[in-house]
Design a protein around this motif. Structure first.
Motif, mmCIF file in Angstrom:
data_model
loop_
_atom_site.group_PDB
_atom_site.id
_atom_site.type_symbol
_atom_site.label_atom_id
_atom_site.label_comp_id
_atom_site.label_asym_id
_atom_site.label_seq_id
_atom_site.Cartn_x
_atom_site.Cartn_y
_atom_site.Cartn_z
ATOM 1 N N GLN A 202 5.242 11.887 -8.616
ATOM 2 C CA GLN A 202 6.293 11.286 -7.799
ATOM 3 C C GLN A 202 5.728 10.773 -6.478
ATOM 4 O OE1 GLN A 202 9.475 14.132 -7.377
ATOM 5 N NE2 GLN A 202 9.709 14.389 -9.583
ATOM 6 N N LEU A 203 4.854 11.557 -5.858
ATOM 7 C CA LEU A 203 4.264 11.140 -4.583
ATOM 8 C C LEU A 203 3.369 9.914 -4.758
ATOM 9 C CD1 LEU A 203 3.326 14.642 -3.104
ATOM 10 C CD2 LEU A 203 5.181 13.135 -2.353
ATOM 11 N N ILE A 204 2.558 9.915 -5.816
ATOM 12 C CA ILE A 204 1.667 8.780 -6.065
ATOM 13 C C ILE A 204 2.471 7.522 -6.388
ATOM 14 C CG2 ILE A 204 -0.084 7.874 -7.642
ATOM 15 C CD1 ILE A 204 -1.151 10.746 -7.871
ATOM 16 N N GLU A 209 4.497 2.196 -4.769
ATOM 17 C CA GLU A 209 5.619 1.289 -4.530
ATOM 18 C C GLU A 209 5.580 0.729 -3.112
ATOM 19 O OE1 GLU A 209 9.163 3.475 -5.451
ATOM 20 O OE2 GLU A 209 9.246 2.642 -7.484
ATOM 21 N N ARG A 210 5.229 1.590 -2.134
ATOM 22 C CA ARG A 210 5.110 1.098 -0.760
ATOM 23 C C ARG A 210 3.963 0.095 -0.630
ATOM 24 N NH1 ARG A 210 6.559 6.561 0.486
ATOM 25 N NH2 ARG A 210 4.362 7.172 0.572
ATOM 26 N N TYR A 211 2.851 0.375 -1.301
ATOM 27 C CA TYR A 211 1.710 -0.530 -1.250
ATOM 28 C C TYR A 211 2.046 -1.845 -1.929
ATOM 29 C CZ TYR A 211 -3.063 -2.227 -1.764
ATOM 30 O OH TYR A 211 -4.201 -2.971 -1.706
ATOM 31 N N ASP A 212 2.766 -1.786 -3.044
ATOM 32 C CA ASP A 212 3.180 -2.987 -3.761
ATOM 33 C C ASP A 212 4.079 -3.841 -2.886
ATOM 34 O OD1 ASP A 212 3.339 -4.737 -5.890
ATOM 35 O OD2 ASP A 212 5.063 -3.718 -6.778
ATOM 36 N N ALA A 213 5.029 -3.181 -2.190
ATOM 37 C CA ALA A 213 5.927 -3.926 -1.307
ATOM 38 C C ALA A 213 5.153 -4.577 -0.163
ATOM 39 C CB ALA A 213 7.000 -2.987 -0.758
#
Length: 237
Positions: A202-204, A209-213
């Motif tokens: 879940q953390l990864i 997702e933050r990096y993708d955004a």
């Protein structure tokens, strides 16, 4: 985790060594001396690599014949359990005729520890009983460390303290109970590992997702600035 008293570590070593001599009908054991009153972790000397692998610890296949000294962080409940187990062993060593009854009580004690640990940590009842806000990965990891200590000590205690003094006609019964307990401990340990892996996933995933955004925002900014050299096809899944 808490500091481990040297006396408790010495008792762990004595549980693994078994009785070393008999003096006046009383079992004597080896002791460990050190200049410090506490140490950072409980150390278990593992002779059977297969047993260590059941705890989900990595094992070096190139050194099959080497004993493994494995360190485990301790909690107060584990230290109390070691002290009680040691007292049971002292009782069996002093009165061998009741060794079968003592080991049955010992199995019941370890079963209770395993069940209570599961209720409080894995099933999160500690959030109600001691009002924890959440069961964290740290709680899960410490619970799993405690289970590993029990899993590693269990067969050694039976082999070195009880097998030779329990009458052969009842030995299969006690060994069946030991096997059942070992299976429950291993199952509990595996469930904790699954929960820890789920938390890590879940953390990864959230981090990706933050990096993708961030990448997509950067691509849009570069496009608006007319930067044709930027490759905006980078995606992280």
């Amino acid at each position: 985790p808490i500091k481990v008293p040297v006396e408790t570590q010495s008792r762990v070593e004595q549980l693994q060594c078994g009785p070393t001599s008999q003096s006046g009908g009383k079992t004597t054991t080896t002791t460990t001396t050190t200049t410090s009153s506490t140490i950072d972790a409980v150390t278990i000397c593992v002779e059977d690599k297969r047993l260590l692998s059941r705890t989900c610890y990595a094992v070096d296949d190139e050194h099959d014949d080497v004993d493994h000294d494995v360190r485990f962080k301790a909690v107060s409940a584990l230290l109390c359990l070691v002290d009680v187990v040691y007292e049971y062993i002292e009782c069996a060593g002093t009165l061998p005729p009741i060794a079968y009854d003592v080991e049955q009580k010992l199995i019941a004690l370890l079963n209770g520890y395993n069940e209570r640990c599961m209720e409080l940590v894995l099933l999160a009842q500690a959030m109600k009983t001691v009002r924890l806000k959440a069961i964290t990965a740290k709680h899960l990891a410490l619970a799993q460390q405690s289970l590993c200590v029990v899993m590693l000590l269990l067969p050694v205690i039976h082999a070195r303290w009880f097998r030779t003094v329990i009458t052969p006609n009842v030995l299969p019964n006690i060994e069946a109970e030991m096997k059942d307990l070992a299976e429950r401990l291993e199952q509990h340990s595996n469930e904790i590992f699954k929960k820890l892996i789920s938390i890590m996933e879940q953390l990864i995933h959230a981090q990706f997702e933050r990096y993708d955004a961030f990448i997509m925002v950067k691509c849009r900014d570069d496009d608006s600035n007319g930067d044709a050299s930027n490759n905006c096809k980078l995606k992280v899944h």
